[in-house]
Write an enzyme that holds these catalytic residues in place. Structure first.
Site, PDB file in Angstrom:
ATOM      1  N   TYR A  81      13.776 -37.035  28.166  1.00  0.00           N
ATOM      2  CA  TYR A  81      12.348 -37.106  27.813  1.00  0.00           C
ATOM      3  C   TYR A  81      12.028 -36.264  26.959  1.00  0.00           C
ATOM      4  O   TYR A  81      12.570 -35.116  26.582  1.00  0.00           O
ATOM      5  CB  TYR A  81      11.366 -37.527  28.651  1.00  0.00           C
ATOM      6  CG  TYR A  81      11.108 -36.216  29.419  1.00  0.00           C
ATOM      7  CD1 TYR A  81      12.295 -35.555  30.308  1.00  0.00           C
ATOM      8  CD2 TYR A  81      10.041 -35.376  29.516  1.00  0.00           C
ATOM      9  CE1 TYR A  81      11.915 -34.421  30.998  1.00  0.00           C
ATOM     10  CE2 TYR A  81       9.713 -34.467  30.217  1.00  0.00           C
ATOM     11  CZ  TYR A  81      10.877 -33.791  31.019  1.00  0.00           C
ATOM     12  OH  TYR A  81      10.434 -32.619  31.625  1.00  0.00           O
ATOM     13  N   LEU A 114      16.098 -24.640  30.128  1.00  0.00           N
ATOM     14  CA  LEU A 114      15.819 -25.768  28.830  1.00  0.00           C
ATOM     15  C   LEU A 114      15.356 -24.857  27.620  1.00  0.00           C
ATOM     16  O   LEU A 114      14.796 -23.826  27.704  1.00  0.00           O
ATOM     17  CB  LEU A 114      14.570 -26.551  29.243  1.00  0.00           C
ATOM     18  CG  LEU A 114      14.195 -27.680  28.193  1.00  0.00           C
ATOM     19  CD1 LEU A 114      15.323 -28.682  28.269  1.00  0.00           C
ATOM     20  CD2 LEU A 114      12.759 -28.324  28.241  1.00  0.00           C
ATOM     21  N   GLU A 150      13.394 -19.927  34.773  1.00  0.00           N
ATOM     22  CA  GLU A 150      12.492 -20.411  34.060  1.00  0.00           C
ATOM     23  C   GLU A 150      11.330 -20.979  34.895  1.00  0.00           C
ATOM     24  O   GLU A 150      11.564 -20.715  36.305  1.00  0.00           O
ATOM     25  CB  GLU A 150      12.743 -21.557  33.048  1.00  0.00           C
ATOM     26  CG  GLU A 150      13.534 -22.733  33.835  1.00  0.00           C
ATOM     27  CD  GLU A 150      13.916 -23.753  32.762  1.00  0.00           C
ATOM     28  OE1 GLU A 150      13.609 -23.536  31.461  1.00  0.00           O
ATOM     29  OE2 GLU A 150      15.109 -24.196  33.064  1.00  0.00           O
ATOM     30  N   LYS A 196      17.276 -32.103  28.671  1.00  0.00           N
ATOM     31  CA  LYS A 196      15.906 -32.676  29.109  1.00  0.00           C
ATOM     32  C   LYS A 196      15.987 -33.803  29.656  1.00  0.00           C
ATOM     33  O   LYS A 196      15.522 -34.950  29.306  1.00  0.00           O
ATOM     34  CB  LYS A 196      15.004 -32.336  27.925  1.00  0.00           C
ATOM     35  CG  LYS A 196      13.471 -32.281  28.709  1.00  0.00           C
ATOM     36  CD  LYS A 196      12.732 -31.991  27.330  1.00  0.00           C
ATOM     37  CE  LYS A 196      11.090 -32.020  27.748  1.00  0.00           C
ATOM     38  NZ  LYS A 196      10.668 -31.008  29.098  1.00  0.00           N
TER      39      LYS A 196
END
Ligand code: PLP
Length: 287
Positions: free
Chosen positions: A33, A207, A183, A151
């Site tokens: 996505y 990411l 993260e 992702k």
């Protein structure tokens, strides 16, 4: 009011949009996505999001159901049809439905991928008052899979992380692996010490944030010092500032980590400046 959404080549009222119960996105989280922000009716960092989408698809050996030009056209059409001034566009592509459940990937020549896009209106997205106060985070163990650079729609653990934060009276969670912050649940994490911006280097552990890339570019252009390396929660707690970046929150100050106040406990000047530069430059470059 019902939105117009996009499903496999058609613009439909959201109530009429359908995806098969055999879709691999639904059964296996076999999908990727992107979330692109809309400011003043224009798309922020669109090229970056499309390039990352193409990379995610390639890494998973998944067919691209539309070209970059077609995706831009669909995004713009949804913005127009739904009258979005400020908000987000969510895009998801899955490996489609082979009409049954099977671990083996279906043949892409026979089973087309599924593509879905929808809008989320967020009036005043760039003026979020929370950015003036900053947010609090807790740290939790990072137990996600090893390809966080892709992702994918496997968002159960990030979702659980947000719930753990909520239960602890905080706003979000930073994930920690081998003693170092990877993260945030849905954002990239930073600290500032003596004017130097520190954020984890790119790898399969995190990411590759589109906002991260833009913010670091602007920071370097503004002669700010940037160091790409991992840091611990203890180092973050002793930093002058902390913040995170994401496509929907832009640059968001973090003022408390595991109950410890960061710096003065209010958003710091570096985060505030980066937020301002990012919003100014993104609006200028938006398509
Ligand atoms: N890290 C994770 C795990 C994310 O889910 C996201 C955004 O969803 C980000 C970082 C930030 O990426 P971007 O700036 O491209 O939104």
């Amino acid at each position: 009011m019902s939105r117009t959404v996009y499903v496999n080549g058609e613009y439909l009222p959201e109530e009429e949009a359908k995806v098969s119960i055999f879709d691999r996105g639904f059964l296996m989280a076999d999908g990727v996505y992107e979330v692109t922000s809309v400011l003043d009716g224009k798309l922020v960092d669109f090229d970056g999001h499309v390039r990352r989408l193409e990379r995610s698809l390639k890494e998973l050996d998944m067919a691209a159901p539309a070209t970059a030009e077609e995706l831009l056209e669909i995004h713009r059409e949804l913005v127009a049809r739904n009258g979005i001034e400020d908000g987000m566009i969510y895009l998801q592509i899955t490996r489609g439905s082979a009409g049954d459940r099977d671990f083996v990937f279906p043949d892409p020549a026979v089973t087309p991928s599924t593509i879905v896009l929808f809008t989320q209106a967020k009036p005043g997205l760039a003026d979020n008052p929370v950015a003036k106060q900053g947010i609090s985070v807790i740290s939790i163990e990072d137990i996600r899979w090893g390809r966080r650079d892709i992702k994918t729609v496997q968002l159960l653990y990030p979702s659980m992380g947000k719930m753990m934060a909520k239960k602890a009276g905080a706003d979000d969670a930073w994930l920690v692996e081998d003693g170092k912050v990877t993260e945030g649940t849905s954002n990239n994490a930073y600290i500032v010490k003596n004017g130097r911006i520190i954020t984890r280097e790119l790898s399969t552990d995190i990411l590759h944030g589109i906002t991260r890339a833009a913010v670091l570019r602007f920071a370097r252009e503004a002669q700010m010092e940037v160091e790409e390396r991992a840091f611990t929660i203890e180092e973050a707690q002793q930093a002058d500032e902390a913040f995170f970046t994401s496509a929907s929150a832009f640059v968001m100050p973090v003022v408390k980590i595991d109950g410890v106040q960061i710096g003065t406990g209010t958003p710091g000047p570096v985060a505030a400046r980066l937020r301002e530069i990012y919003l100014d430059e993104s609006r200028k470059a938006a398509v």
